[in-house]
Design an enzyme around this catalytic site. Structure first.
Site, mmCIF file in Angstrom:
data_model
loop_
_atom_site.group_PDB
_atom_site.id
_atom_site.type_symbol
_atom_site.label_atom_id
_atom_site.label_comp_id
_atom_site.label_asym_id
_atom_site.label_seq_id
_atom_site.Cartn_x
_atom_site.Cartn_y
_atom_site.Cartn_z
ATOM 1 C CE LYS A 35 -2.490 -0.931 3.655
ATOM 2 N NZ LYS A 35 -2.183 -2.347 3.900
ATOM 3 C CB THR A 36 3.179 2.618 2.557
ATOM 4 O OG1 THR A 36 2.179 2.450 3.572
ATOM 5 C CG2 THR A 36 3.902 3.927 2.795
ATOM 6 C CG ASP A 221 -0.938 4.583 3.070
ATOM 7 O OD1 ASP A 221 -1.632 3.716 2.498
ATOM 8 O OD2 ASP A 221 0.173 4.338 3.575
ATOM 9 C CD GLU A 222 -2.885 1.709 6.277
ATOM 10 O OE1 GLU A 222 -3.952 1.087 6.122
ATOM 11 O OE2 GLU A 222 -1.805 1.143 6.446
ATOM 12 C CD GLN A 252 -4.763 -4.834 6.438
ATOM 13 O OE1 GLN A 252 -4.006 -4.697 7.395
ATOM 14 N NE2 GLN A 252 -4.318 -4.805 5.191
ATOM 15 N NE ARG A 606 -1.235 -7.362 10.425
ATOM 16 C CZ ARG A 606 -1.162 -6.642 9.304
ATOM 17 N NH1 ARG A 606 -0.227 -5.741 9.180
ATOM 18 N NH2 ARG A 606 -2.007 -6.827 8.311
#
Length: 763
Positions: A35-36, A221-222, A252, A606
């Site tokens: 993503k980032t 982001d996110e 998420q 994770r």
């Protein structure tokens, strides 16, 4: 054509998103899919290939840690070319806008930001002044209600009009005074930063036009974690140029308790009908087994964009299940597994994370880790900037920056003691009210001193002289020297050693030294007058992950919420019991249950290499009285039941301080066996800690003789209806059965036969 460095660094899906034309773009990026990375490379692409000036780019992340990593990566990619761009969290970006233009809505430039402890202190003081019982109306609950009102953009006046019960009425009263006190102290809280920035853009067209014109490209982001105010800010800022690049993973979204709503991400198309959507499915973190397990659970959610992740890595090992008798044995299994793997030399302690649903679950793990010599950190516990001595020094710094900061003033005016007690402060507050002045201003007024008795006057004079000397030093000293001066001029070292002894005093002074070191590293020789505002702002905007100390070879104990954004080679997902994970609050709310499922998805993903899943057949709970606890039977989490049995193997044996001892078994059997029938997880196995529970022969109870009910029997429960017994087990104290009820809304239940209102219909 895309430059070679982009094709080399990105996969095909990532490259397509990064190099897309202008316009609104939404990227669904699954866990571990970059993503980032995609957002960072999009910025680099705009700067180098599209020649977009850096000052016309705003990039928003959700933690300072992520923002720092983004800046570091951009520096590697484009050097200092990105520096004029705005890169930071929503709160940091809004703070910057309010510093520049907040005066347009009456906000002073030198406002301070109150953190949660400051806010709580303020609420407690208001309750005391209003003679409201804090036991009947707990301050944390009131503060949470005020935060919820601000998230919904409800003013104190509006809240007062819609109260329906005494608690809401109390909240409305406190909320009104709370906002008044913030204004008097020239302070804002976290919710204000967002709401005031939005209000400023909505009410001041000239300010909105400035930011809408300036930022040609806005990247977030996110995005699955935005709340209503953040969403409105994003839509408003992008309204003119429409170059919006949103990256997130709806699977998420786990922060609804602080206002985020996954539906906001899924409804972006309502604002931009020409929205282009990209889906990233290549996972670079986990094995395929871990990803498959996560998908089989998350696919049951309705509010999501379908995506099935593909691992770039090999398939990996199955999840390992351990069913413990109680939470103490669960902790012993985790500890013994870590001991075994570290002894084998393949892993370090820092490779392990123990993930649980609520903070209270850390206790048994901490106890066994201490007893067996396993080093650990509790992420999200008392953080560095929450320690008393650090907050004391920061309060001095904040008061120097903003003399109207009443919370900081009351914290340190008699710390260390200088004869200004509660009676003195009550007298000063009375005089301040008579003069119509904020306390922080009145205390430095020359006409206040003659109104006080000589002894009180002396203590106040010493405090005023101290603050005056420190204020003079703002231009003389750098920030680290200012901190040193506070310690020396207040004799803080002597104060903590005298109050708590040399050993604890030395530890507290070491923490203050770390604070000074942080200031030195961040600002060097810059005068304190220049660096102090930025230092205070950085501290105020820290998140739990930002403040956590990740140094050292330590096992991480962490909640599933705090684990988001992190990764570990080996993860233990613990406490997988119905009512705990998923939490009991979600069981009657389908939307909240979806969030619990997303939380489990986050916990699983994770892990890079291996996942252990555990549950306890009994779990201790507090009775609410000091030192008293009981054990309750638990039901297996539905999330475990949603996993295909082919992806899970069960380990049977005894965890010890020397490691894991497999249960003795025939040569053809193995201590790790596939879970082919989830109904069998009820059956107790192996002698284990701390009190053995031994499996009995079929149809026989150790204490009670033949079982009164057999597997396959039909039973009727007073509340749950009719069902089929699919497993029976007993120990020396209790006979339990697992029943699959006909009503699908009831499902699988574990029941204590002696206590449950059950009628046996047939064998």
């Amino acid at each position: 054509m895309e430059p070679e460095w982009l094709r080399r660094e990105l996969d095909d899906n990532q490259l397509e998103a990064v190099t897309a034309d202008d316009g609104p773009i939404l990227v669904f990026a699954g866990a571990g899919s970059g993503k980032t990375r995609v957002l960072t490379y999009r910025i680099a692409y705009l700067l180098t290939c599209r020649n977009v000036p850096a000052h016309r780019i705003m990039a928003v992340t959700f933690t300072n840690k992520a923002a720092k990593e983004m800046r570091q990566r951009l520096e590697q990619l484009v050097g200092n070319l990105f520096q004029p761009a705005w890169v930071g969290t929503f709160h940091a970006v809004c703070t910057r806008m309010l510093r520049l233009h907040g005066h347009s809505i009456g906000l002073p430039k030198d406002f301070v930001i109150y953190d949660e402890e400051d806010q709580l202190s303020l609420v407690k003081r208001i309750l005391k002044e209003k003679d409201i019982d804090p036991n009947q109306f707990p301050p944390p609950a009131i503060l949470s209600a005020i935060g919820a009102a601000k998230e919904q953009q409800v003013t104190p006046e509006e809240l007062a009009e819609i109260v329906e019960n005494p608690f809401q009425e109390t909240v409305a009263k406190v909320y009104r005074d709370y906002q008044t006190r913030l204004q008097e102290a020239k302070a804002v809280d976290f919710d204000d930063l967002l709401w005031l920035a939005l209000r400023m853009l909505e009410e001041k067209p000239e300010v909105a036009d400035y930011y809408q014109s300036r930022f040609l490209h806005i990247l977030v982001d996110e995005y699955q974690d935005v709340n209503r105010t953040q969403h409105q800010l994003t839509m408003l800022l992008a309204a003119q140029h429409r170059n919006l690049f949103l990256v997130g993973d709806d699977d998420q979204s786990i922060y609804s308790w602080r206002g985020s709503d996954v539906r906001l991400m899924l409804e972006v198309r309502n604002h931009f009908p020409d929205l282009r959507v990209f889906v990233l499915t290549n996972n670079y973190r986990s094995t395929q087994v871990i990803l498959d397990a996560a998908w089989y659970v998350i696919k049951r959610n309705i509010h999501r964009q379908e995506k099935r992740l593909r691992a770039v890595r090999p398939a990996g090992e199955p999840l390992i299940l351990f069913r413990a008798q109680d939470d103490r044995e669960e902790a012993a299994f985790v500890a013994a597994t870590i001991i075994d793997l570290v002894k084998q030399g393949a892993n370090r302690y820092s490779d392990f994370a123990v993930i649980y649903r609520i903070n209270a679950q850390s206790r048994p793990f901490e106890e066994v880790f201490v007893r067996w010599g396993i080093p650990y950190r509790v992420v999200g516990a008392l953080r560095f900037y929450e320690r008393k001595e650090v907050r004391d020094i920061i309060a001095y710094l904040r008061l120097l920056f903003n003399p109207a900061d009443q919370v900081s003033l009351l914290r340190i005016i008699n710390t260390p003691p200088r004869g200004i007690g509660e009676q003195t402060m009550s007298r000063i507050q009375e005089l301040a009210s008579l003069k119509g002045l904020p306390l922080g201003v009145a205390i430095f007024a020359d006409d206040l001193l003659p109104s006080l008795p000589p002894r009180q006057r002396g203590g106040l004079m010493r405090f005023r002289q101290l603050m005056e000397r420190l204020r003079q030093g703002l231009n003389e000293w750098k920030l680290s020297e200012l901190i040193q001066a506070i310690v020396e001029l207040t004799d803080y070292d002597e104060y903590v050693r005298k109050a708590e002894g040399d050993l604890v005093g030395q530890e507290r002074m070491s923490n203050i030294l770390q604070l000074a070191t942080a200031a030195e590293q961040a600002f060097g020789d810059e005068p304190a007058a220049q660096s102090l505002p930025r230092f205070l702002e950085q501290i105020a905007l820290l998140s739990p992950q930002d403040a956590a100390d990740w140094r050292g070879d330590l096992v991480s104990l962490i909640t599933a919420h705090s684990a988001k954004g992190l990764e570990f080679p080996i993860v233990f997902v613990t406490g997988l019991e119905e009512g705990l994970f998923p939490h009991s609050r979600s069981l009657d709310d389908p939307f909240q249950l979806e969030e619990e499922r997303r939380l489990f998805y986050v916990a699983l993903t994770r892990a890079k290499d291996r996942v252990y899943v555990t549950y306890a057949q009994r779990r201790g709970f507090s009775t609410g009285r000091w030192g008293e606890s009981r054990f309750a039977l638990t039901d297996l989490s539905r999330f475990l039941l949603e996993l295909p049995s082919a992806l899970v193997v069960e380990w049977r044996g005894v965890p010890t301080a020397q490691g894991l001892i497999p249960m003795p078994s025939p040569p053809t059997a193995a201590p790790r066996t596939p879970v082919s029938d989830w109904s069998k997880v009820l059956q107790p196995v192996s002698p284990s800690l701390p009190q053995p529970i031994r499996a009995s022969e079929p149809g026989q109870s150790p204490a009670q003789g033949p079982f009164p009910v057999k597997t396959g029997a039909r039973v009727r429960h007073r509340d749950f209806g009719i069902g089929k017994v699919i497993a029976v087990a007993a120990d020396r104290r209790l006979l339990t059965i697992l029943v699959q009820f006909d009503d699908p809304s009831v499902g699988l239940k574990r029941l204590a036969l002696d206590m449950a209102p059950i009628e046996i219909l047939s064998d």
